[in-house]
Design a protein around this motif. Structure first.
Motif, PDB file in Angstrom:
ATOM      1  N   MET A  19      -2.792  40.688 -26.713  1.00  0.00           N
ATOM      2  CA  MET A  19      -2.662  40.608 -25.261  1.00  0.00           C
ATOM      3  C   MET A  19      -3.491  39.464 -24.685  1.00  0.00           C
ATOM      4  O   MET A  19      -3.111  38.843 -23.701  1.00  0.00           O
ATOM      5  CB  MET A  19      -3.082  41.944 -24.623  1.00  0.00           C
ATOM      6  CG  MET A  19      -2.150  43.098 -24.961  1.00  0.00           C
ATOM      7  SD  MET A  19      -0.435  42.800 -24.427  1.00  0.00           S
ATOM      8  CE  MET A  19       0.358  42.313 -25.958  1.00  0.00           C
ATOM      9  N   ASP A  55       6.860  45.100 -18.910  1.00  0.00           N
ATOM     10  CA  ASP A  55       6.432  46.359 -19.533  1.00  0.00           C
ATOM     11  C   ASP A  55       7.504  47.421 -19.338  1.00  0.00           C
ATOM     12  O   ASP A  55       7.248  48.504 -18.811  1.00  0.00           O
ATOM     13  CB  ASP A  55       5.097  46.822 -18.933  1.00  0.00           C
ATOM     14  CG  ASP A  55       3.956  45.880 -19.256  1.00  0.00           C
ATOM     15  OD1 ASP A  55       3.960  45.311 -20.354  1.00  0.00           O
ATOM     16  OD2 ASP A  55       3.074  45.699 -18.399  1.00  0.00           O
ATOM     17  N   TYR A  99       4.611  48.408 -27.812  1.00  0.00           N
ATOM     18  CA  TYR A  99       3.152  48.477 -27.685  1.00  0.00           C
ATOM     19  C   TYR A  99       2.604  49.796 -28.223  1.00  0.00           C
ATOM     20  O   TYR A  99       1.531  49.833 -28.831  1.00  0.00           O
ATOM     21  CB  TYR A  99       2.735  48.288 -26.221  1.00  0.00           C
ATOM     22  CG  TYR A  99       3.192  46.984 -25.623  1.00  0.00           C
ATOM     23  CD1 TYR A  99       3.043  45.786 -26.313  1.00  0.00           C
ATOM     24  CD2 TYR A  99       3.779  46.943 -24.358  1.00  0.00           C
ATOM     25  CE1 TYR A  99       3.466  44.581 -25.770  1.00  0.00           C
ATOM     26  CE2 TYR A  99       4.199  45.735 -23.803  1.00  0.00           C
ATOM     27  CZ  TYR A  99       4.046  44.565 -24.513  1.00  0.00           C
ATOM     28  OH  TYR A  99       4.467  43.376 -23.968  1.00  0.00           O
ATOM     29  N   TYR A 159      -1.492  35.856 -23.199  1.00  0.00           N
ATOM     30  CA  TYR A 159      -1.628  35.701 -21.746  1.00  0.00           C
ATOM     31  C   TYR A 159      -1.481  34.247 -21.267  1.00  0.00           C
ATOM     32  O   TYR A 159      -0.656  33.972 -20.380  1.00  0.00           O
ATOM     33  CB  TYR A 159      -2.948  36.300 -21.259  1.00  0.00           C
ATOM     34  CG  TYR A 159      -3.197  36.061 -19.789  1.00  0.00           C
ATOM     35  CD1 TYR A 159      -2.348  36.600 -18.828  1.00  0.00           C
ATOM     36  CD2 TYR A 159      -4.267  35.283 -19.355  1.00  0.00           C
ATOM     37  CE1 TYR A 159      -2.562  36.375 -17.478  1.00  0.00           C
ATOM     38  CE2 TYR A 159      -4.481  35.055 -18.013  1.00  0.00           C
ATOM     39  CZ  TYR A 159      -3.631  35.603 -17.076  1.00  0.00           C
ATOM     40  OH  TYR A 159      -3.844  35.371 -15.748  1.00  0.00           O
ATOM     41  N   PHE A 185      -2.162  46.220 -22.748  1.00  0.00           N
ATOM     42  CA  PHE A 185      -3.445  46.428 -23.427  1.00  0.00           C
ATOM     43  C   PHE A 185      -3.805  47.917 -23.428  1.00  0.00           C
ATOM     44  O   PHE A 185      -4.194  48.482 -24.456  1.00  0.00           O
ATOM     45  CB  PHE A 185      -4.527  45.604 -22.729  1.00  0.00           C
ATOM     46  CG  PHE A 185      -5.891  45.691 -23.353  1.00  0.00           C
ATOM     47  CD1 PHE A 185      -6.303  44.741 -24.278  1.00  0.00           C
ATOM     48  CD2 PHE A 185      -6.782  46.697 -23.005  1.00  0.00           C
ATOM     49  CE1 PHE A 185      -7.567  44.807 -24.856  1.00  0.00           C
ATOM     50  CE2 PHE A 185      -8.044  46.779 -23.568  1.00  0.00           C
ATOM     51  CZ  PHE A 185      -8.438  45.817 -24.495  1.00  0.00           C
ATOM     52  N   THR A 220       6.909  40.223 -25.240  1.00  0.00           N
ATOM     53  CA  THR A 220       6.099  39.688 -24.142  1.00  0.00           C
ATOM     54  C   THR A 220       6.701  38.442 -23.515  1.00  0.00           C
ATOM     55  O   THR A 220       6.666  38.260 -22.296  1.00  0.00           O
ATOM     56  CB  THR A 220       4.678  39.376 -24.652  1.00  0.00           C
ATOM     57  OG1 THR A 220       4.139  40.534 -25.285  1.00  0.00           O
ATOM     58  CG2 THR A 220       3.764  38.970 -23.506  1.00  0.00           C
ATOM     59  N   ASN A 244      -0.081  42.111 -19.026  1.00  0.00           N
ATOM     60  CA  ASN A 244      -0.828  42.227 -20.277  1.00  0.00           C
ATOM     61  C   ASN A 244      -1.927  43.269 -20.205  1.00  0.00           C
ATOM     62  O   ASN A 244      -2.284  43.875 -21.222  1.00  0.00           O
ATOM     63  CB  ASN A 244      -1.406  40.865 -20.664  1.00  0.00           C
ATOM     64  CG  ASN A 244      -0.385  40.003 -21.366  1.00  0.00           C
ATOM     65  OD1 ASN A 244       0.811  40.120 -21.110  1.00  0.00           O
ATOM     66  ND2 ASN A 244      -0.824  39.128 -22.253  1.00  0.00           N
TER      67      ASN A 244
END
Length: 441
Positions: A64, A41, A49, A68, A269, A213, A265
């Motif tokens: 998300m 992140d 995002y 995962y 989110f 990701t 995640n």
């Protein structure tokens, strides 16, 4: 106390107490997976995002949940390779591909990481300027220098503690939800039953999220940090040399990765959710950088949300830059046969630390150059899309071969999810090229 002594002591305790102590020890040993997940992140990821939430509202929350298990499997496999063999990914991939192929992949990884470092530093400087009103380039340079000094002069076993604590800054993005009104019933509905339009813009955004990701630098970092952890503990050995440690270590890797990727995640989110219920709802759908998102939040969600978002950008950048520079150094060093590792002093691993320094300095140069950071990030995504697929395929081959992994080959579930992740990333890369080509026509 060594890990071996801890395990021996726990074995002599009553089952209930021993179980609790083992769980406590597991929490203490969270590291590579947690740090890797948090570094995912980074400011560049935050920008992606934020754009997803601003442009498509809550209809991107499902990504998300979808990514995962895929990212958990591929990161678990990279960590497993490092812990079992005692070597990072570049060394292991060299057993599958010819040396010239590995050299090209590592060179592309270095280029992508350097551009990403530059974009992250620029975002951190921009966030600092938003808060203080001055000094964007000054703060950019300062953040780079601080990060470089920490990597050069603080041994890994101490440095990793700071990185662990720094992951807490990501909770800033959870805190923002208390500053805005959220219909949680609608959140649950859109997460599991999203409204998908399958337009070019939406598919491009899904591709961008997958690329953000599941990134190559995370594979190299987690595998190498498993090696660092093993070498830092005198009682530990690669599992091929000391299989008696396998049950404990593989269980630790599993939970460390599940927690780290879940943390990653979860934060992503909340970033999508926050921008969805604020920026998207108010019609602010054009977000290009993380600083843009923070600035747009100010009039919509208030000063508290703006400050939390801005602080989060700086904190995540400080966490991600060492991972980006370090993963490049591990990859280059291993491919060239150099001495590597953050536990070494700079004069003990000159080549390794030179790569870290060069990557960071070039990142600063990107910020001071006329290069458009948005275009730079686009080309980073292109490069990552190119190199992710062969790297992931090589990882899956290594993790499935008893010649390299002995009795510790990846589990059936890991292999299925790992190959699924490889296929999905390959599809995303192809889609990215198709949309880029069509957009240029």
């Amino acid at each position: 106390m060594t890990n071996k002594a801890k395990r021996s002591r726990h074995a002599r305790l009553p089952p209930r107490i021993g179980h609790r102590l083992r769980r406590a020890a597991l929490i203490e040993r969270l590291g590579p997976g947690l740090i890797t997940g948090a570094a995912d992140d980074d400011p560049s990821g935050i920008a992606t995002y934020s754009q997803a939430g601003a442009q498509f509202g809550m209809n991107m929350l499902w990504t998300m949940v979808f990514t995962y298990p895929l990212m958990s499997a591929i990161q678990m496999i990279s960590a497993r390779i490092g812990r079992v063999t005692g070597h990072g990914l570049a060394a292991n991939i060299g057993r599958v591909f010819p040396a010239w192929v590995v050299t090209i992949l590592v060179a592309l990884l270095f280029i992508a990481n350097t551009i990403n470092i530059g974009a992250d530093l620029a975002a951190m400087g921009a966030a600092a300027k938003l808060v203080l009103g001055w000094g964007q380039h000054t703060f950019t340079l300062g953040f780079a220098v601080v990060s470089l000094i920490l990597q050069l002069f603080i041994p890994y076993h101490r440095y990793v503690r700071y990185l662990k604590w720094l992951t807490l800054v990501l909770f800033a993005y959870v805190g923002i939800i208390f500053a805005v009104h959220i219909d949680w019933g609608d959140v649950a509905l859109r997460t599991f039953v999203p409204k998908l339009s399958f337009t070019g813009d939406m598919i491009t955004m899904v591709v961008a999220i997958i690329g953000t990701t599941i990134s190559p630098y995370l594979f190299f970092w987690q595998a190498s940090e498993e090696v660092e952890d093993e070498e830092a503990d005198a009682a530990s050995k690669p599992l091929l040399k000391k299989p008696s440690q396998a049950r404990y270590e593989l269980d630790r890797i599993r939970w460390d990765t599940y927690i780290g990727m879940g943390f990653s995640n979860l934060i992503a989110f909340f970033i999508i959710l926050t921008t969805a219920v604020t920026l998207h709802t108010s019609g602010k759908t054009e977000i290009q950088t993380a600083a843009d998102a923070a600035n747009a939040l100010r009039p919509v969600a208030g000063e508290f949300a703006f400050m939390l978002f801005s602080v989060g950008i700086v904190g995540t950048g400080l966490l991600a830059i060492p991972v980006l520079a370090g993963s490049a150094a591990y990859a280059v060093g291993e491919s060239r046969g150099w001495k590597i590792g953050l536990e070494n002093k700079p004069w003990q691993a000159v080549g390794f630390y030179t790569v870290i320094g060069v990557a960071t300095m070039l990142g600063i140069a990107v910020d001071y150059s006329p290069i458009d950071p948005i275009k730079a990030l686009f080309w980073t995504a292109v490069i990552n899309g190119v190199i992710s697929v062969p790297i992931m395929a090589a990882m899956m081959v290594v993790a499935s071969r008893r010649h390299e992994m002995g009795p510790f080959v990846a589990t059936l579930g890991q292999r299925l999810l790992g190959w699924a992740a490889t296929a999905i990333v390959a599809g995303a890369a192809v889609a990215m090229f198709i949309f880029s080509w069509e957009a240029s026509r």
